[in-house]
Motif scaffolding. Structure first.
Motif, PDB file in Angstrom:
ATOM      1  N   THR A  60      11.428 -12.655  -8.888  1.00 45.86           N
ATOM      2  CA  THR A  60      12.539 -11.970  -8.219  1.00 45.86           C
ATOM      3  C   THR A  60      12.351 -10.460  -8.279  1.00 45.86           C
ATOM      4  N   LEU A  61      11.945  -9.977  -9.456  1.00 49.06           N
ATOM      5  CA  LEU A  61      11.771  -8.538  -9.639  1.00 49.06           C
ATOM      6  C   LEU A  61      10.603  -8.047  -8.787  1.00 49.06           C
ATOM      7  N   ASP A  62       9.510  -8.800  -8.768  1.00 53.09           N
ATOM      8  CA  ASP A  62       8.347  -8.377  -7.998  1.00 53.09           C
ATOM      9  C   ASP A  62       8.671  -8.273  -6.517  1.00 53.09           C
ATOM     10  N   SER A  63       9.433  -9.249  -6.015  1.00 51.03           N
ATOM     11  CA  SER A  63       9.723  -9.179  -4.584  1.00 51.03           C
ATOM     12  C   SER A  63      10.722  -8.057  -4.310  1.00 51.03           C
ATOM     13  N   ALA A  64      11.581  -7.766  -5.266  1.00 56.84           N
ATOM     14  CA  ALA A  64      12.535  -6.667  -5.064  1.00 56.84           C
ATOM     15  C   ALA A  64      11.824  -5.322  -5.094  1.00 56.84           C
ATOM     16  N   LEU A  65      10.877  -5.177  -6.001  1.00 60.12           N
ATOM     17  CA  LEU A  65      10.185  -3.886  -6.123  1.00 60.12           C
ATOM     18  C   LEU A  65       9.093  -3.723  -5.071  1.00 60.12           C
ATOM     19  N   ARG A  66       8.744  -4.806  -4.395  1.00 67.29           N
ATOM     20  CA  ARG A  66       7.766  -4.823  -3.303  1.00 67.29           C
ATOM     21  C   ARG A  66       6.353  -4.460  -3.731  1.00 67.29           C
ATOM     22  N   ARG A  67       6.177  -3.279  -4.259  1.00 72.42           N
ATOM     23  CA  ARG A  67       4.831  -2.850  -4.602  1.00 72.42           C
ATOM     24  C   ARG A  67       4.624  -2.894  -6.117  1.00 72.42           C
ATOM     25  N   GLY A  68       5.259  -3.842  -6.767  1.00 68.03           N
ATOM     26  CA  GLY A  68       5.113  -3.920  -8.216  1.00 68.03           C
ATOM     27  C   GLY A  68       5.811  -2.751  -8.885  1.00 68.03           C
ATOM     28  N   VAL A  69       5.471  -2.507 -10.123  1.00 67.23           N
ATOM     29  CA  VAL A  69       6.036  -1.366 -10.835  1.00 67.23           C
ATOM     30  C   VAL A  69       5.551  -0.115 -10.107  1.00 67.23           C
ATOM     31  N   PRO A  70       6.466   0.741  -9.631  1.00 67.47           N
ATOM     32  CA  PRO A  70       6.056   1.836  -8.768  1.00 67.47           C
ATOM     33  C   PRO A  70       5.053   2.780  -9.448  1.00 67.47           C
ATOM     34  N   ALA A  71       3.992   3.096  -8.751  1.00 67.99           N
ATOM     35  CA  ALA A  71       3.006   4.044  -9.259  1.00 67.99           C
ATOM     36  C   ALA A  71       3.443   5.451  -8.886  1.00 67.99           C
ATOM     37  N   GLY A  72       3.193   6.376  -9.787  1.00 66.34           N
ATOM     38  CA  GLY A  72       3.495   7.767  -9.475  1.00 66.34           C
ATOM     39  C   GLY A  72       4.905   8.182  -9.814  1.00 66.34           C
ATOM     40  N   SER A  73       5.668   7.292 -10.414  1.00 68.99           N
ATOM     41  CA  SER A  73       7.002   7.703 -10.806  1.00 68.99           C
ATOM     42  C   SER A  73       7.393   6.989 -12.098  1.00 68.99           C
ATOM     43  N   ILE A  74       8.544   7.366 -12.632  1.00 65.74           N
ATOM     44  CA  ILE A  74       8.976   6.832 -13.911  1.00 65.74           C
ATOM     45  C   ILE A  74       9.881   5.621 -13.694  1.00 65.74           C
TER      46      ILE A  74
END
Lengths: 409, 362
Positions: free
Chosen positions: A89-103
Motif C-alpha cells: 500500500t505504501l509503495d503504491s502511494a509513494l509511487r517512486r518508492g522512498v523519495p530520493a533527494g528529500s527527507i
C-alpha cells in the motif's frame, strides 16, 4: 552555484577585475547587492548596474526543464533504481518508492517499530539484486545506540531465505537473474556503515562529511535514527533548570530557539546532501505528548484566536487525552517532504502517510516479522485513526511552554 | 514628481554625481536646461554617453529608468517621471480581459474573487502538509485551461525550492483536469454547443496530459543565490515565453529560513525580491503565486501563535494573502486575511486524487 567565482563568470575583463578588487568574489556577493550598492561601489550607472545584475543572474540561474521531460526522464533507463519499502500500500502511494533527494520522516511513539523500519530499509538496500535488493551501501547514523547488527543479520537471512524459496517454487517474477551467492548476507552486512555520534556537535560534523562517506561507500540510503534524541537531551535539561528558577516560559523559549538554530543547520545540511546526491534520507523523529487539561485547552487554542484570520489551531486533539505530536517544531517540519506516522492502537500497529507531495493520506496495518515490517491486509481500521491529532496538524513542541500542566507534572 | 529634485538624490554613480555637483548642477531643472546630452557633456566635462545616461534618468532622453524590471529598453517619446501612469479605467478593463487562475474548488475560487488574480501577487501560507504544494500543482494545471472555458490558456513557470515537485502527482492532477474539461465539453455539446468538444477532438484546442506537462517550465532552486538570480532573470524569461500566465514559487521562504543568519540582510533581500515580483506580475500580466511557510511567534505573557514566515515587512509583498490551516473539523481550510478588494472569509477545501476540489460534506 552560489559559490560560483566571479572570475569564472563571462563578464567583461575590466568589470571582472573591478568586482574582485571590491571584494565581490562570488555570484552570491554580487546578487546580495542591490543596483544602488553596485553603483556606489563600482561607479556604474543605473543601467550598467542593472545590466550587470541581469548578466550575473542569467549565468547563475539553473537550467530549467518541463514537467513532461521530468516524467520521461523518471521513466527512462537512466533513472536511479527505486527503493521499495516492501509494504504494497505504501509503495503504491509513494509511487517512486522512498523519495530520493528529500527527507522522509518516521514519527511514532517508542517501541512502535521505527527502528525496525530503518533496519528493514537498510536490509532492502544492502542486499544484492538477486535477492530483490539494490546491492548498494547504507549510511546508518545511530544517535540512540539502537542499531542492532544481529537484528539486521536476521532480516538479511530471512530475506535471502525468502528469495531462495521463491526461486525454488519457480517464481520468476520476483527476484532478478543469477544465483544467490553464498556469502550474500555477510557482504550485505559489509555495506552498512554505522556512525554513532555522541553529541549534536558530532552529529553536525558527521552530516557535514556525509557526501564523502556516501560516495566512498556507494550508499543509496542514509538513515538518521533519531534526529531528536541528542537535541532533546542536551537542550531539554537546560530548560528544566530555567523553569525551576521561575524564568518559566521565556527561558524555555530562548532555549528552544537555540536548539532550533542547531537543528535548522543540521536539517539544511542533510537536505542539501540528499539533494545533491539524489539520495533517499530516512529520519526518525520522536513524538511528544501534549498534555492539555480542562474543557478548554489553555495557551495555544486561545492564543491562536488572535492569528490573522481564524488562527490555525495547532491542536485539534483537544480535551485532556494527551494527544501526540511530532517533536522538534515547525521549522524542522518544513524541511520534511514526506512524513510517515507509526501508531499503535491496542495490539495492532498502523502506518500512515501524514504528509507527502505524492499522495493523499493512506493507512495500512503492519506486523513486525522476521524480514522487517510486513503489511497485514485488513479492511476494518479503527475509527480512532481518522480523528487523531497526528492526522491533522503537525504540532509544535512549544505548546509545552504555554501549558502550566507541564510545569505541574 | 517635482521638477526640482536634487541632483544628490538621483541614482547616479558617485563620480558622475560629484562632477555634476562641482559644475554647479544642483537640481534636475538645471540638467534640463543644459542643452541636451552634448551641452551637458561639454559643460561638466563628462563623455556624451555619460551625459546621455544622466538625462535618461530624468526621462529627458526617453526610457523607462527601471532597467532591470522594465519590459523594453529606451522607448520613443519624451516624458517625465510620470511615465507608465495609467488610468483606473484602463486598469479595470485590463483586469477584466484576463481570466483568473481557478483552483477548481468552488468555495476557494469564490473566496479569491473567481480565482488567483492575473497581474498580481498572491501568497498562500500554511503548515507543512496542509496542501500548499498540491495547490501549486493544481494552479499549474488550471492556468492552462482553454480560453473557450474562460481559462487563461497560458504556460506556467514552477519554481521548486524544496524538492517537493512530484511529476507523477502532476500527472494525476492533469488527468483530473482533462477529464473535467472533456466532461464540460460534452455537456456543452449536449446543449447544442459542440464547438469546444469538436475543437478538443480535432486538437484545435490542445488539452491533454502531455500538453499540460509540456506547458510547465520547471526550475529547481538550490539556494538563496539561485533564487535571487532567478527572480532577477524572470523578466527576461517572460519576454522569451510570452505565453506564461502563472509563476509559482514553492516555497518562497525555504532557503531564506535555512541559509541566512543576518536578519537585516534577509529583510532587505526579501523586500527587493518582492518588488521585482510585483513588477514582473504587473508588467507581463502573470499571476505570481508564493507559497510561504508558517512560524511560531511567542506572545507576550506566554503562549504562541502561528504566523506567516519572513516577518512583518514581507507582509507587503503580496496583495492577497491566504492562510491555509487545519480546522477543528479535521478539514483543510483557507482564510483570506488580506486583499485589496475582497472581504475576509474562510472556506473549507479538499485535496483529492484529481487535485484541489470542493469538500464533500459527509
Amino acid at each position: 552555484m552560489a559559490t560560483r567565482q566571479v572570475s569564472r563568470l563571462t563578464l567583461a575583463p575590466q568589470l571582472r577585475d573591478h568586482l574582485t578588487a571590491n571584494n565581490l568574489t562570488t555570484a552570491r556577493d554580487v546578487l546580495f547587492c542591490g543596483p544602488l550598492d553596485l553603483m556606489e561601489l563600482l561607479g556604474l550607472t543605473w543601467q550598467q548596474a542593472n545590466a550587470l545584475l541581469a548578466d550575473v543572474s542569467a549565468q547563475t540561474t539553473p537550467p530549467f526543464t518541463t514537467a513532461w521531460e521530468l516524467l520521461t526522464e523518471a521513466n527512462g533507463p537512466s533513472a536511479a533504481p527505486l527503493l521499495r519499502t516492501g509494504l504494497p500500500t505504501l509503495d503504491s502511494a509513494l509511487r517512486r518508492g522512498v523519495p530520493a533527494g528529500s527527507i522522509t520522516e518516521l514519527v511514532g511513539p517508542g517501541g512502535v517499530g521505527k527502528s525496525q523500519f530503518c533496519h528493514s530499509m537498510a536490509a532492502a538496500v544492502s542486499l544484492p539484486a538477486e535477492c530483490g535488493g539494490l546491492g548498494a551501501g547504507v549510511v546508518y547514523i545511530d544517535t540512540e545506540r539502537k542499531f542492532s547488527a544481529a537484528r539486521l543479520q536476521e532480516m538479511l537471512n530471512a530475506r535471502i531465505a525468502a528469495a531462495q524459496a521463491a526461486r525454488a517454487e519457480g517464481h520468476r517474477a520476483l527476484p532478478g537473474p543469477g544465483p544467490i551467492a553464498a556469502g550474500a548476507a555477510a557482504q550485505a552486512m559489509q555495506r552498512v556503515v554505522v556512525l554513532s555520534p555522541a553529541s549534536t556537535e558530532e552529529l553536525s560534523r558527521q552530516i557535514e562529511l556525509l557526501p564523502d562517506v556516501v560516495l566512498r561507500h556507494h550508499a543509496r540510503l542514509v538513515v538518521v535514527d533519531s534526529i531528536a534524541a541528542l537535541a532533546r537531551t542536551e537542550y531539554g535539561n537546560a530548560g528544566d533548570r530555567d523553569r525551576g528558577g521561575g524564568g518559566g516560559a521565556s527561558g524555555l523559549a530562548g532555549n528552544i530557539m537555540d536548539r532550533q538554530q542547531v537543528l535548522g543547520r543540521i536539517a539544511a545540511q542533510l537536505k542539501a546532501a540528499a539533494e545533491s546526491l539524489a539520495l533517499p534520507v530516512l529520519v526518525v523523529n520522536q513524538v511528544t505528548t501534549r498534555i492539555s487539561r480542562g474543557p478548554q485547552p489553555p495557551g495555544p487554542g486561545a492564543a491562536s484566536g488572535q492569528a490573522p484570520g481564524p488562527g490555525p489551531a495547532p491542536g485539534s486533539g483537544g480535551g485532556g487525552d494527551g494527544s501526540l505530536g511530532a517533536a522538534l517544531g515547525l521549522k524542522w517540519a518544513h524541511c520534511v517532504n514526506t512524513r510517515l506516522v507509526l501508531q499503535r492502537v491496542g495490539e495492532r500497529r498502523f502506518l500512515k502517510v501524514a504528509k507527502s507531495p505524492a499522495c493523499a493520506a493512506v493507512i495500512l496495518e503492519y506486523v513486525i516479522g522476521p524480514t522487517g515490517l510486513q503489511q497485514v491486509d485488513n479492511a476494518d481500521l479503527p475509527e480512532v485513526l481518522y480523528g487523531n491529532a497526528l492526522a491533522a496538524p503537525i504540532l509544535n513542541e512549544l505548546d509545552y511552554g504555554a501549558n502550566d500542566a507541564w510545569a505541574a507534572g | 514628481m517635482s521638477r526640482r529634485q536634487e541632483v544628490v538624490s538621483l541614482p547616479l554613480p558617485p563620480h558622475l554625481r560629484n562632477r555634476l555637483l562641482e559644475a554647479g548642477f544642483t537640481h534636475t531643472g538645471d540638467l534640463e536646461r543644459a542643452g541636451g546630452a552634448l551641452g551637458l557633456a561639454k559643460e561638466v566635462g563628462i563623455t556624451p554617453a555619460e551625459a546621455h545616461d544622466v538625462l535618461q534618468l530624468l526621462g529627458l532622453g526617453a526610457g523607462t529608468g527601471r532597467g532591470a524590471a522594465g519590459p523594453a529598453g529606451p522607448g520613443a517619446g519624451a516624458a517625465g517621471w510620470g511615465t507608465g501612469a495609467v488610468s483606473a479605467a484602463e486598469l479595470l478593463a485590463e483586469a477584466e480581459a484576463r481570466p483568473p487562475v481557478v483552483t477548481l474548488c468552488r468555495e476557494l475560487d469564490g473566496l479569491l474573487g473567481g480565482g488567483v488574480a492575473v497581474g498580481g501577487v498572491t501568497e498562500f501560507c500554511g503548515e507543512p502538509g496542509v496542501g500548499k504544494t498540491q495547490l501549486g500543482l493544481q494552479l499549474s494545471v488550471s492556468a492552462q485551461l482553454p480560453a473557450a472555458l474562460n481559462g487563461p490558456q497560458g504556460q506556467v513557470v514552477y519554481v521548486d525550492t524544496e524538492g517537493s515537485f512530484m511529476v507523477e502527482r502532476c500527472v494525476d492532477i492533469a488527468e483530473g483536469a482533462v477529464r473535467h474539461v472533456r466532461a464540460l465539453a460534452e455537456a456543452q455539446a449536449a446543449q447544442g454547443r459542440p464547438q469546444l468538444a469538436d475543437a478538443l477532438r480535432s486538437g484545435a484546442v490542445p488539452y491533454d496530459v502531455e500538453g499540460l506537462l509540456r506547458g510547465i517550465h520547471y526550475f529547481r532552486i538550490h539556494d538563496v543565490t539561485e533564487q535571487l538570480a532567478l527572480v532577477t532573470s524572470l523578466p527576461r524569461f517572460l519576454q522569451l515565453y510570452p505565453q506564461v500566465r502563472l509563476v509559482v514559487f514553492d516555497s518562497i521562504t525555504f532557503h531564506f529560513r535555512q541559509d541566512m543568519s543576518d536578519m537585516a540582510q534577509r529583510t532587505r533581500l526579501v523586500t527587493a525580491m518582492a518588488q521585482q515580483l510585483i513588477s514582473a506580475a504587473q508588467t507581463y500580466g502573470v499571476a505570481v503565486v508564493l507559497m510561504n511557510q508558517v512560524t511560531t511567534k511567542f506572545l507576550e505573557g506566554g503562549g504562541t501563535k502561528m504566523v506567516p514566515a519572513l516577518g512583518e515587512s514581507w507582509g507587503h509583498a503580496a496583495s492577497t494573502r491566504v492562510m491555509l490551516y487545519w480546522g477543528q473539523d479535521h478539514e483543510r481550510h483557507a482564510a483570506l486575511f488580506k486583499s485589496p478588494c475582497l472581504p475576509p472569509g474562510d472556506v473549507a477545501y479538499a485535496v483529492t486524487t484529481d487535485g484541489i476540489r470542493s469538500l464533500r460534506r459527509r
